[in-house]
Design a protein around this motif. Structure first.
Motif, PDB file in Angstrom:
ATOM      1  N   ARG A 183     -49.188  -7.674 -67.752  1.00 38.27           N
ATOM      2  CA  ARG A 183     -47.608  -6.849 -67.747  1.00 38.27           C
ATOM      3  C   ARG A 183     -47.994  -5.841 -67.305  1.00 38.27           C
ATOM      4  O   ARG A 183     -48.734  -5.066 -67.366  1.00 38.27           O
ATOM      5  N   THR A 205     -45.877  -2.692 -64.580  1.00 36.53           N
ATOM      6  CA  THR A 205     -44.613  -1.967 -65.364  1.00 36.53           C
ATOM      7  C   THR A 205     -44.998  -0.714 -63.937  1.00 36.53           C
ATOM      8  O   THR A 205     -45.406  -0.402 -63.598  1.00 36.53           O
ATOM      9  N   SER A 244     -41.953  -5.322 -65.130  1.00 34.49           N
ATOM     10  CA  SER A 244     -40.630  -4.605 -66.032  1.00 34.49           C
ATOM     11  C   SER A 244     -40.859  -3.729 -65.199  1.00 34.49           C
ATOM     12  O   SER A 244     -41.691  -2.882 -64.811  1.00 34.49           O
ATOM     13  N   PHE A 292     -34.805   0.108 -63.184  1.00 37.00           N
ATOM     14  CA  PHE A 292     -36.067  -1.186 -62.930  1.00 37.00           C
ATOM     15  C   PHE A 292     -36.021  -0.089 -61.835  1.00 37.00           C
ATOM     16  O   PHE A 292     -37.863  -0.189 -61.786  1.00 37.00           O
ATOM     17  N   VAL A 318     -39.789 -11.776 -64.134  1.00 35.10           N
ATOM     18  CA  VAL A 318     -39.020 -10.201 -64.396  1.00 35.10           C
ATOM     19  C   VAL A 318     -38.139  -9.601 -64.933  1.00 35.10           C
ATOM     20  O   VAL A 318     -36.884 -10.866 -65.761  1.00 35.10           O
ATOM     21  N   ALA A 319     -38.166  -8.864 -65.765  1.00 32.62           N
ATOM     22  CA  ALA A 319     -36.989  -8.550 -66.739  1.00 32.62           C
ATOM     23  C   ALA A 319     -36.975  -7.019 -66.306  1.00 32.62           C
ATOM     24  O   ALA A 319     -37.310  -6.307 -66.182  1.00 32.62           O
ATOM     25  N   ILE A 320     -35.159  -7.162 -65.735  1.00 37.96           N
ATOM     26  CA  ILE A 320     -34.578  -5.702 -65.339  1.00 37.96           C
ATOM     27  C   ILE A 320     -33.265  -5.456 -66.485  1.00 37.96           C
ATOM     28  O   ILE A 320     -32.997  -5.994 -66.928  1.00 37.96           O
ATOM     29  N   GLU A 321     -34.005  -4.222 -66.512  1.00 38.25           N
ATOM     30  CA  GLU A 321     -32.524  -3.448 -67.510  1.00 38.25           C
ATOM     31  C   GLU A 321     -32.079  -2.446 -66.343  1.00 38.25           C
ATOM     32  O   GLU A 321     -32.865  -1.611 -66.022  1.00 38.25           O
ATOM     33  N   ARG A 323     -35.260  -8.682 -74.749  1.00 38.49           N
ATOM     34  CA  ARG A 323     -36.848  -9.199 -75.649  1.00 38.49           C
ATOM     35  C   ARG A 323     -36.791 -10.409 -76.125  1.00 38.49           C
ATOM     36  O   ARG A 323     -37.441 -11.290 -75.813  1.00 38.49           O
ATOM     37  N   LEU A 358     -37.916 -13.275 -73.570  1.00 41.10           N
ATOM     38  CA  LEU A 358     -38.271 -13.022 -73.028  1.00 41.10           C
ATOM     39  C   LEU A 358     -39.457 -13.342 -73.150  1.00 41.10           C
ATOM     40  O   LEU A 358     -40.438 -14.426 -72.652  1.00 41.10           O
TER      41      LEU A 358
END
Length: 245
Positions: free
Chosen positions: A12, A14, A50, A56, A98-101, A183, A186
């Motif tokens: 992970r 970050t 992330s 992000f 990739v988790a985009i917030e 979540r 993912l």
């Protein structure tokens, strides 16, 4: 800048600069390359990227730009550092997600483009903003963008610099998945990737860029296709599948 957690099969990564909305400084790009190599050497099966804050990534760090105005050598160094980081991420042997917030702007979009799969939460927003500054976008990143969304939508994003929301990003193919709650989505994707064959992933990750460039036949890929039928991994997985009938 890039914090790496190597717990278990999932690496992970970050973006850890929330005070600057995770803007990436010059040194951050080379740090990215080093972190990707570290993840690969750890034996992790999947890399998940992330952000650490409500953004992000705000893009490249604007604090670096005055030096780029003054010094032509700094410009070449900046471009080379970006390539080292982004191409290293794109070339990772393991699948990258990739988790985009929140906001994903400029070089942040280039970061997402270098991954295999892009997931966006409902609050994600995307913009590619060099045209606002009177500069351009690296050709390698334009190529990845066009491969995903086509030349028309790439022109829209690059020439207007206007932002789009997560739903629109999914509609045009900039992200593969848009979900209100990232979540569980993912987690499901990562679990599927961890369960799949690393040998298959390596072969398929070589095949997909070839196909994106219009290459329909490749001798090395043919050899890989044939060889995997004789692998111990295939023997074990096929036997387990047949035993589960």
């Amino acid at each position: 800048m890039f914090d790496l957690d190597l717990s278990g099969s999932v690496a992970r990564l970050t973006l850890g600069r929330p005070e600057a909305r995770n803007a990436i400084p010059l040194a951050g790009w080379r740090e990215l390359a080093a972190r990707v190599r570290e993840a690969e050497e750890s034996g992790a099966r999947v890399l998940v990227l992330s952000g650490s804050s409500s953004a992000f990534c705000a893009g490249a760090d604007l604090q670096d730009f005055p030096a780029l105005q003054r010094d032509p050598a700094a410009r070449a160094d900046f471009r080379a550092a970006m390539r080292e980081g982004l191409d290293g991420l794109a070339a990772a042997a393991m699948p990258t997600v990739v988790a985009i917030e929140g906001p994903c702007y400029g070089a942040g979009v280039a970061l997402a483009l270098a991954c295999d799969l892009r997931l966006a939460g409902s609050g994600a927003r995307f913009a590619i903003t060099p045209a606002k500054f009177g500069i351009s976008y690296p050709q390698e990143d334009v190529t990845r963008l066009v491969a995903l969304v086509g030349p028309g939508q790439a022109s829209r994003l690059l020439l207007t610099a206007l932002p789009i929301d997560a739903a629109e990003a999914a509609r045009i193919g900039l992200v593969e998945i848009h979900a209100a709650d990232l979540r569980p989505v993912l987690d499901e994707i990562v679990a599927s990737l961890v369960a799949a064959s690393p040998a298959s992933h390596r072969a398929l990750k070589r095949a997909i860029p070839l196909a994106a460039r219009g290459i329909a036949t490749d001798a090395a890929q043919d050899e890989s296709f044939d060889a995997l039928f004789g692998s111990e991994d295939f023997e074990r997985r096929f036997a387990a599948l047949r035993g589960g009938r």
